[in-house]
Design an enzyme around this catalytic site. Structure first.
Site, PDB file in Angstrom:
ATOM      1  N   CYS A 164       0.947  -1.110   0.071  1.00  0.00           N
ATOM      2  CA  CYS A 164      -0.019   0.065   0.113  1.00  0.00           C
ATOM      3  C   CYS A 164       1.022   1.384   0.053  1.00  0.00           C
ATOM      4  CB  CYS A 164      -0.924  -0.058   1.157  1.00  0.00           C
ATOM      5  SG  CYS A 164      -2.053  -1.265   1.456  1.00  0.00           S
ATOM      6  N   HIS A 180      -3.448   6.849   3.154  1.00  0.00           N
ATOM      7  CA  HIS A 180      -3.678   5.550   2.574  1.00  0.00           C
ATOM      8  C   HIS A 180      -5.050   4.968   2.890  1.00  0.00           C
ATOM      9  CE1 HIS A 180      -4.285   1.545   1.088  1.00  0.00           C
ATOM     10  NE2 HIS A 180      -4.011   0.984   2.241  1.00  0.00           N
ATOM     11  N   ASN A 195     -10.242  -0.344   0.475  1.00  0.00           N
ATOM     12  CA  ASN A 195      -8.708  -0.259   0.022  1.00  0.00           C
ATOM     13  C   ASN A 195      -8.389  -0.717  -1.068  1.00  0.00           C
ATOM     14  OD1 ASN A 195      -6.081  -0.640   0.643  1.00  0.00           O
ATOM     15  ND2 ASN A 195      -6.211  -1.826   2.494  1.00  0.00           N
TER      16      ASN A 195
HETATM   17  N1  COA Z   1     -18.560  -9.338   8.945  1.00  0.00           N
HETATM   18  C1  COA Z   1     -18.919  -9.868  10.077  1.00  0.00           C
HETATM   19  N2  COA Z   1     -18.114  -9.993  11.212  1.00  0.00           N
HETATM   20  C2  COA Z   1     -16.788 -10.031  10.778  1.00  0.00           C
HETATM   21  C3  COA Z   1     -16.407  -9.879   9.641  1.00  0.00           C
HETATM   22  C4  COA Z   1     -17.086  -9.578   8.624  1.00  0.00           C
HETATM   23  N3  COA Z   1     -16.709  -8.975   7.338  1.00  0.00           N
HETATM   24  N4  COA Z   1     -15.040  -9.860   9.809  1.00  0.00           N
HETATM   25  C5  COA Z   1     -14.506 -10.252  10.842  1.00  0.00           C
HETATM   26  N5  COA Z   1     -15.735 -10.414  11.681  1.00  0.00           N
HETATM   27  C6  COA Z   1     -15.789 -10.996  12.974  1.00  0.00           C
HETATM   28  C7  COA Z   1     -14.854 -11.714  13.633  1.00  0.00           C
HETATM   29  O1  COA Z   1     -14.869 -13.188  12.996  1.00  0.00           O
HETATM   30  C8  COA Z   1     -15.093 -11.454  14.671  1.00  0.00           C
HETATM   31  O2  COA Z   1     -15.811 -12.410  15.475  1.00  0.00           O
HETATM   32  P1  COA Z   1     -15.432 -13.029  16.972  1.00  0.00           P
HETATM   33  O3  COA Z   1     -15.296 -12.035  17.875  1.00  0.00           O
HETATM   34  O4  COA Z   1     -16.645 -14.055  17.105  1.00  0.00           O
HETATM   35  O5  COA Z   1     -14.215 -13.722  16.647  1.00  0.00           O
HETATM   36  C9  COA Z   1     -15.186 -10.136  15.269  1.00  0.00           C
HETATM   37  O6  COA Z   1     -15.919  -9.742  13.800  1.00  0.00           O
HETATM   38  C10 COA Z   1     -14.269  -8.943  15.384  1.00  0.00           C
HETATM   39  O7  COA Z   1     -13.128  -9.049  14.796  1.00  0.00           O
HETATM   40  P2  COA Z   1     -11.978  -8.179  14.925  1.00  0.00           P
HETATM   41  O8  COA Z   1     -10.811  -8.777  13.868  1.00  0.00           O
HETATM   42  O9  COA Z   1     -11.634  -8.059  16.295  1.00  0.00           O
HETATM   43  O10 COA Z   1     -12.436  -6.771  14.353  1.00  0.00           O
HETATM   44  P3  COA Z   1     -11.863  -5.525  14.002  1.00  0.00           P
HETATM   45  O11 COA Z   1     -12.425  -4.601  15.003  1.00  0.00           O
HETATM   46  O12 COA Z   1     -10.243  -5.609  14.593  1.00  0.00           O
HETATM   47  O13 COA Z   1     -12.034  -5.145  12.647  1.00  0.00           O
HETATM   48  C11 COA Z   1     -10.680  -5.204  10.502  1.00  0.00           C
HETATM   49  C12 COA Z   1     -11.487  -5.967  11.726  1.00  0.00           C
HETATM   50  C13 COA Z   1     -10.083  -6.038   9.615  1.00  0.00           C
HETATM   51  C14 COA Z   1     -11.736  -4.026  10.060  1.00  0.00           C
HETATM   52  C15 COA Z   1      -9.659  -4.268  11.419  1.00  0.00           C
HETATM   53  O14 COA Z   1      -8.662  -5.324  11.985  1.00  0.00           O
HETATM   54  C16 COA Z   1      -8.636  -3.577  10.374  1.00  0.00           C
HETATM   55  O15 COA Z   1      -9.130  -2.743   9.737  1.00  0.00           O
HETATM   56  N6  COA Z   1      -7.610  -3.877  10.453  1.00  0.00           N
HETATM   57  C17 COA Z   1      -6.563  -3.278   9.408  1.00  0.00           C
HETATM   58  C18 COA Z   1      -6.709  -3.785   7.989  1.00  0.00           C
HETATM   59  C19 COA Z   1      -6.083  -3.142   7.070  1.00  0.00           C
HETATM   60  O16 COA Z   1      -6.066  -1.866   6.897  1.00  0.00           O
HETATM   61  N7  COA Z   1      -5.408  -3.782   6.207  1.00  0.00           N
HETATM   62  C20 COA Z   1      -4.655  -3.190   5.074  1.00  0.00           C
HETATM   63  C21 COA Z   1      -3.567  -2.379   5.601  1.00  0.00           C
HETATM   64  S1  COA Z   1      -2.667  -1.650   4.316  1.00  0.00           S
END
Ligand code: COA
Length: 328
Positions: free
Chosen positions: A112, A255, A285
């Site tokens: 990214c 980003h 993204n």
């Molecule tokens: N829909 C519904 N539930 C979902 C889901 C979706 N699309 N994706 C994950 N979940 C669930 C998980 O399974 C988890 O369930 P559990 O508690 O029963 O295990 C719950 O939601 C919480 O997951 P978690 O990973 O803790 O959520 P989060 O608040 O960290 O958000 C992201 C997840 C991916 C949105 C967040 O971590 C994020 O944005 N990370 C950075 C990603 C990124 O920007 N990457 C590229 C960088 S360049």
């Protein structure tokens, strides 16, 4: 002497995939995606479109905005993690499409952060060597081709698109657009954001396909924490190098990963939300393409005036990060 932006262009494919469409594909909801990421929809390339096709759309518009012909380009740098094929480079494939016969062409992979890495490289080439006068840098991605559409934790986040900038020289240092920059990497975190197979470590096999190892894999919450820390640190270094206070920044252009990440970065820098450029709700993204898409909207919308400071910052797999302070 310095460099300036001669033209900016972007391209997104026509097909819109909304959160409601995703509800029919995986166990998710519009509500979950919106509250956790700020994303409402993303663009998805057609089956016959490759990354070079998206790049070509953006490049043609950037060349038009710059008022120059493709033959005038000395170099083309394509930043992407979704290259058309492992080799030849997508930049060479794009060269042929554009007819940029006088350019040398290569791809750059910094996930990214790719567009900002490419800007730094182009800046160095243009300022160090008088034979290079015009360089095209592009961030282009068909992330839909590497996303696991059965994995709800990643497939809701990404989209396709391309953003391009034509860079040239300026004689007057007052016109120089790159005021300060900071780039960094940390190879200790290679495994939190990756495609495990398909390279020399784990070549494609029936087993890697069965194990779904050709898709993007991510430890979301670890990436989240690293992203905020790295971007804030990098932005602070750039502001310090430039001797500019956060209040003097017209736009923070991060980003577009997740609006919670963007808000956290802005908050820690003391930049109000009205000063953060965001289009993540419309495109998701788009990795190396995302800052280019923002800059094109800012340029075409007349949202910045000459002399405004734009603080670009990115973070991605590698890990990589980069920040560049632009003077518009
Ligand atoms: N829909 C519904 N539930 C979902 C889901 C979706 N699309 N994706 C994950 N979940 C669930 C998980 O399974 C988890 O369930 P559990 O508690 O029963 O295990 C719950 O939601 C919480 O997951 P978690 O990973 O803790 O959520 P989060 O608040 O960290 O958000 C992201 C997840 C991916 C949105 C967040 O971590 C994020 O944005 N990370 C950075 C990603 C990124 O920007 N990457 C590229 C960088 S360049």
């Amino acid at each position: 002497m310095g460099i300036r932006i001669l033209g900016i262009g972007s391209y997104v494919p026509e097909k819109v995939l909304t959160n409601f469409d995703l509800e029919k594909m995986v166990d998710t909801s519009d509500e979950w995606i919106k509250t956790r990421t700020g994303i409402e929809q993303r663009r998805i390339a057609a089956a016959e479109q490759a990354t070079s096709d998206l790049a070509c759309g953006a490049a043609a518009k950037a060349l038009e905005a710059a008022g120059i012909k493709a033959e005038e380009l000395d170099a083309i740098i394509v930043a992407s993690i979704t290259v058309d094929q492992i080799f030849p480079s997508t930049a060479c494939i794009l060269q042929k499409k554009l007819g940029a016969k006088n350019a040398f062409c290569f791809d750059l992979e910094a996930a990214c952060s790719g567009l900002l890495y490419a800007l730094e490289v182009a800046n160095s080439l243009l300022t160090a060597n008088k034979k290079y006068k015009k360089i095209l840098v592009i961030g282009a991605e068909k992330l839909s081709s590497i996303v696991d559409w059965e994995d709800r934790s990643t497939c809701v986040l990404f989209g396709d698109g391309a953003g391009a900038l034509v860079l040239g020289k300026c004689r007057n240092t007052e016109e120089n657009c790159i005021v300060a920059s900071n780039l960094g990497s940390d190879g200790h975190y290679t495994d939190i954001l990756q495609i495990p197979a398909g390279g020399s470590r784990l070549p494609a096999s029936a087993e890697t396909i069965a194990n779904r190892q050709h898709y993007l894999a991510m430890a979301g919450s670890e990436v989240f924490k690293c992203a905020v820390t790295a971007m804030v640190h990098s932005c602070k270094k750039v502001l310090k190098e430039a001797g500019i206070a956060a209040e003097e920044v017209r736009w923070l252009v991060p980003h577009q990963a997740n609006y919670r990440i963007l808000r956290a970065v802005a908050g820690r820098l003391g930049i109000p939300e009205t000063g953060v450029y965001m289009n993540v709700s419309r495109y998701g993204n788009t990795s190396a393409a995302s800052i280019g898409l923002c800059l094109d909207e800012i340029a075409r919308g007349g949202l910045a005036k000459p002399g405004d400071y734009l603080l670009l910052t990115a973070f991605g797999g590698g890990l990589t990060w980069a920040s560049i302070l632009l003077k518009w």
